[in-house]
Design a protein around this motif. Structure first.
Motif, short mmCIF file in Angstrom:
data_model
loop_
_atom_site.label_atom_id
_atom_site.label_comp_id
_atom_site.label_asym_id
_atom_site.label_seq_id
_atom_site.Cartn_x
_atom_site.Cartn_y
_atom_site.Cartn_z
N GLU A 10 -16.37 -21.04 41.49
CA GLU A 10 -15.79 -21.46 42.63
C GLU A 10 -15.60 -22.46 42.89
OE1 GLU A 10 -19.11 -19.49 44.74
OE2 GLU A 10 -19.74 -21.25 45.00
N ARG A 11 -15.22 -23.47 42.12
CA ARG A 11 -14.95 -24.80 42.99
C ARG A 11 -13.76 -25.49 43.10
NH1 ARG A 11 -20.41 -27.18 41.55
NH2 ARG A 11 -21.59 -28.57 43.43
N CYS A 12 -13.42 -24.60 41.70
CA CYS A 12 -11.84 -25.37 41.59
C CYS A 12 -11.06 -24.36 42.43
CB CYS A 12 -11.50 -24.74 40.23
SG CYS A 12 -11.40 -22.22 39.51
N GLY A 13 -11.29 -23.44 43.05
CA GLY A 13 -10.44 -22.66 44.52
C GLY A 13 -9.57 -21.23 43.95
N HIS A 14 -9.53 -21.25 42.06
CA HIS A 14 -9.54 -20.56 42.04
C HIS A 14 -10.29 -19.10 41.06
CE1 HIS A 14 -8.25 -23.02 38.77
NE2 HIS A 14 -8.05 -22.22 38.25
N HIS A 49 -8.88 -33.56 47.75
CA HIS A 49 -8.46 -32.81 47.82
C HIS A 49 -7.32 -32.20 47.30
CE1 HIS A 49 -10.60 -28.35 47.40
NE2 HIS A 49 -10.39 -28.72 46.56
N TYR A 51 -5.00 -30.81 45.33
CA TYR A 51 -4.41 -29.33 45.32
C TYR A 51 -5.17 -28.54 45.71
CZ TYR A 51 -0.55 -31.56 43.81
OH TYR A 51 1.07 -31.69 43.36
N PRO A 52 -5.59 -27.84 46.61
CA PRO A 52 -7.92 -26.94 46.67
C PRO A 52 -7.43 -26.05 46.47
CG PRO A 52 -6.94 -27.72 49.03
CD PRO A 52 -5.30 -28.25 48.00
N THR A 53 -6.21 -25.30 45.65
CA THR A 53 -6.71 -23.79 44.81
C THR A 53 -6.50 -24.08 43.50
OG1 THR A 53 -3.97 -23.60 45.15
CG2 THR A 53 -5.23 -22.68 46.47
N MET A 56 -11.95 -29.02 41.82
CA MET A 56 -12.74 -29.25 42.90
C MET A 56 -12.25 -30.58 43.66
SD MET A 56 -15.45 -30.96 40.06
CE MET A 56 -15.38 -29.83 39.09
N LYS A 57 -12.65 -31.00 44.50
CA LYS A 57 -12.95 -32.17 44.75
C LYS A 57 -13.21 -32.48 45.12
CE LYS A 57 -13.82 -29.72 49.30
NZ LYS A 57 -14.35 -29.93 50.51
#
Length: 268
Positions: A10-14, A49, A51-53, A56-57
């Motif tokens: 889930e950290r990578c946003g997609h 961050h 590109y949040p999707t 990761m940050k």
């Protein structure tokens, strides 16, 4: 032996699920090794961050490493948890990325080219309006970047080396000898490539890379490994047995995985 070196969370946003969800699913599936390899932050950006999707940050990077190491210890009696990362390859920022990784206890780093001419390889429509010659130039630049990544010395594995076909299946039919030249370099540099089964989730279907590339990779003595590129726990080791069978048919007798950045060989 059963292993999967390419998973996200889930950290990578997609992707869906926590790292622990992937570890538990891997245990249920009977894996011996599960590699956690989420997308690296955009270290070159001033933003935490960018590109949040996509990744990761920057501020989450060390927490990511610490969490994998904690789970490695917590589940050591049930499965080998490997610490990896899927790193973007940006030639202009290679030293910066090297400094981020050099003192971290990674078992392996996957180097993936996701941008060609500053455009994401999975961007739908990027091929629209290009001439035959322009398409060939894009493909050749993609493989020049992959060859450069192989020579960088930063990566143990190169990720999905024909993934540009993902949303443009015609990519595979663009004629050029650049793939063979690139595979020769990969073999000389002794870097592994992955058979990545996430291509079956894209428009192209099939795996990355295609059989013809795997045949040429064998000719050039390129080592291979396996990664599902799972973005949800249920996809861990997706089509592992089919890949194993096909590799044997092509002529491979072994594949590899990595522990503490050292190659280990196991029979097919």
């Amino acid at each position: 032996m059963k292993f999967d070196l390419h998973t996200h969370h889930e950290r990578c946003g997609h992707a869906l699920g926590t790292i622990e969800d992937y570890v538990k699913q891997a245990i249920d599936f009977g894996l011996d090794y599960i590699g956690i390899s989420d997308h690296s932050p955009y270290f070159y950006s001033d933003e935490d961050h960018l590109y949040p999707t996509i990744s990761m940050k920057k501020s989450e990077f060390h927490a990511y490493i610490e969490e994998v190491l904690r789970l490695k210890e917590a589940y050591k009696d049930k499965i080998h948890v490997l610490l990896g990362v899927e790193s973007d390859f940006f030639p202009d920022h290679l030293d910066l990325y090297r400094q981020q990784y050099i003192n971290q206890p990674f078992d392996y780093i996957i180097g993936s080219v996701h941008y060609v001419q500053d455009v994401n390889i999975f961007k739908r429509g990027r091929w629209d309006g290009l001439s035959k010659r322009e398409k060939q130039e894009v493909k050749e630049e993609y493989y020049r970047l992959i060859a450069h990544s192989a020579k960088s010395g930063l990566f143990q594995i190169l990720g999905h080396i024909d993934a540009m076909k993902g949303f443009y299946p015609e990519f595979s039919s663009i004629q050029t000898d650049v793939i063979d030249k690139t595979l020769k370099i990969i073999g000389e540099q002794d870097v592994a490539i992955e058979i990545n089964t996430s291509g079956s989730t894209k428009d192209c279907g099939g795996w990355y890379p295609a059989d013809d590339i795997l045949e040429r990779a064998l000719y050039h003595n390129v080592s291979v490994t396996f990664g599902s590129d799972a973005h949800k726990p249920e996809r861990i080791c997706d089509e592992f047995d089919l890949v194993k069978k096909r590799l044997k048919e092509i002529g491979y007798r072994e594949w590899v995985y990595f522990v503490e950045r050292k190659r280990r060989v196991t029979g097919l």
